[in-house]
Design a protein around this motif. Structure first.
Motif, short mmCIF file in Angstrom:
data_model
loop_
_atom_site.label_atom_id
_atom_site.label_comp_id
_atom_site.label_asym_id
_atom_site.label_seq_id
_atom_site.Cartn_x
_atom_site.Cartn_y
_atom_site.Cartn_z
N HIS A 100 0.84 -1.20 0.00
CA HIS A 100 0.00 0.00 0.00
C HIS A 100 0.87 1.25 0.00
CE1 HIS A 100 -3.37 2.64 0.91
NE2 HIS A 100 -2.69 3.12 1.93
N ASN A 101 1.89 1.27 0.86
CA ASN A 101 2.80 2.42 0.91
C ASN A 101 3.60 2.55 -0.38
OD1 ASN A 101 1.99 3.06 3.53
ND2 ASN A 101 3.55 1.74 4.45
N ARG A 104 1.59 4.25 -3.04
CA ARG A 104 1.55 5.70 -2.80
C ARG A 104 2.85 6.35 -3.26
NH1 ARG A 104 -0.26 6.99 3.24
NH2 ARG A 104 -0.02 9.08 2.36
N GLN A 105 3.98 5.67 -2.99
CA GLN A 105 5.27 6.21 -3.42
C GLN A 105 5.37 6.25 -4.94
OE1 GLN A 105 8.63 4.10 -1.82
NE2 GLN A 105 10.14 5.48 -2.75
N HIS A 108 3.37 9.17 -6.17
CA HIS A 108 4.07 10.43 -5.89
C HIS A 108 5.23 10.63 -6.86
CE1 HIS A 108 5.66 13.77 -3.55
NE2 HIS A 108 6.84 13.16 -3.49
#
Length: 227
Positions: A100-101, A104-105, A108
């Protein structure tokens, strides 16, 4: 994956929940320190995390083990189930959180590259992140793993629900005994001593169920929510 598949015979039959003896997580000789209540590998419990809480919990566990030693009808089922729960906590759950992280990265990084008018397809960092995403998805999105994990979480939720229902029944029974005791004391019934004994027995049973629920590892509930 292997532990989850070993659990499948009783995951598909919720009537076998009675074989999931909760005493396993309170029996160090059986769990081998996997659910420790002290030391470096201490496992947070639903009953609290302060030093006083741990001291009380360990005292309650010791008392309960002396009164009701862990001796299930079938040792293999709880061993498999609670080992699988720990394996999920240490494997699939953190991997899903990492993924999940990572997404997001990636989002971004993609935005930053677009703002700089950079070539996304040739950027080494972006390519590395995409490679990590694909590698994780090989495990996370494997159909059989997803199916058996969801069944396991359903079984764990049913396991907790069964304990809570038992606690509610005992609370109702205890309240009924208290009312009977009060009525008997008002009328000076000669059988009041027997009623007092019954109320004491029920209170002990309620305390036992409350202790069991408090002794359950906190991550059982957290992992169900995360998955």
């Amino acid at each position: 994956s292997v532990l989850l598949h070993l659990c499948e015979p009783f995951l598909n039959k919720l009537e076998k929940l009675e074989l999931l003896h909760p005493g396993f997580v309170m029996s160090p000789p059986d769990h081998g320190g996997l659910y420790a209540t002290s030391g470096e590998n201490i496992v947070a419990r639903l009953g609290g995390n302060t030093n006083n809480d741990w001291a009380t919990l360990e005292s309650q566990q010791l008392e309960r083990q002396q009164q009701h030693p862990y001796n299930p009808r079938n040792k293999f089922v709880p061993q498999c189930f609670f080992f699988a729960a720990k394996a999920l906590h240490l494997g699939l759950v953190p991997l899903a959180s990492f993924h999940h992280n990572l997404l997001r990265q990636i989002g971004h990084t993609h935005h930053e590259l677009q703002q700089r008018n950079a070539d996304i397809m040739t950027d080494p960092q972006f390519g590395h992140l995409l490679g990590m995403q694909r590698a994780n998805e090989v495990t996370l999105f494997e159909e059989q793993i997803i199916a058996v994990t969801l069944r396991f979480c359903h079984c764990m939720a049913a396991f907790f629900l069964r304990m809570m229902e038992q606690k509610t029944k005992e609370e109702e029974h205890e309240n009924k005994n208290k009312k009977n005791q009060e009525n008997d004391s008002r009328s000076l019934d000669s059988n009041s001593n027997e009623e007092n004994a019954a109320a004491t027995t029920t209170t002990a049973s309620l305390s036992s169920t409350s202790t069991i629920i408090s002794s359950m590892p906190e991550h059982f509930v957290d992992d169900i929510c995360d998955i």
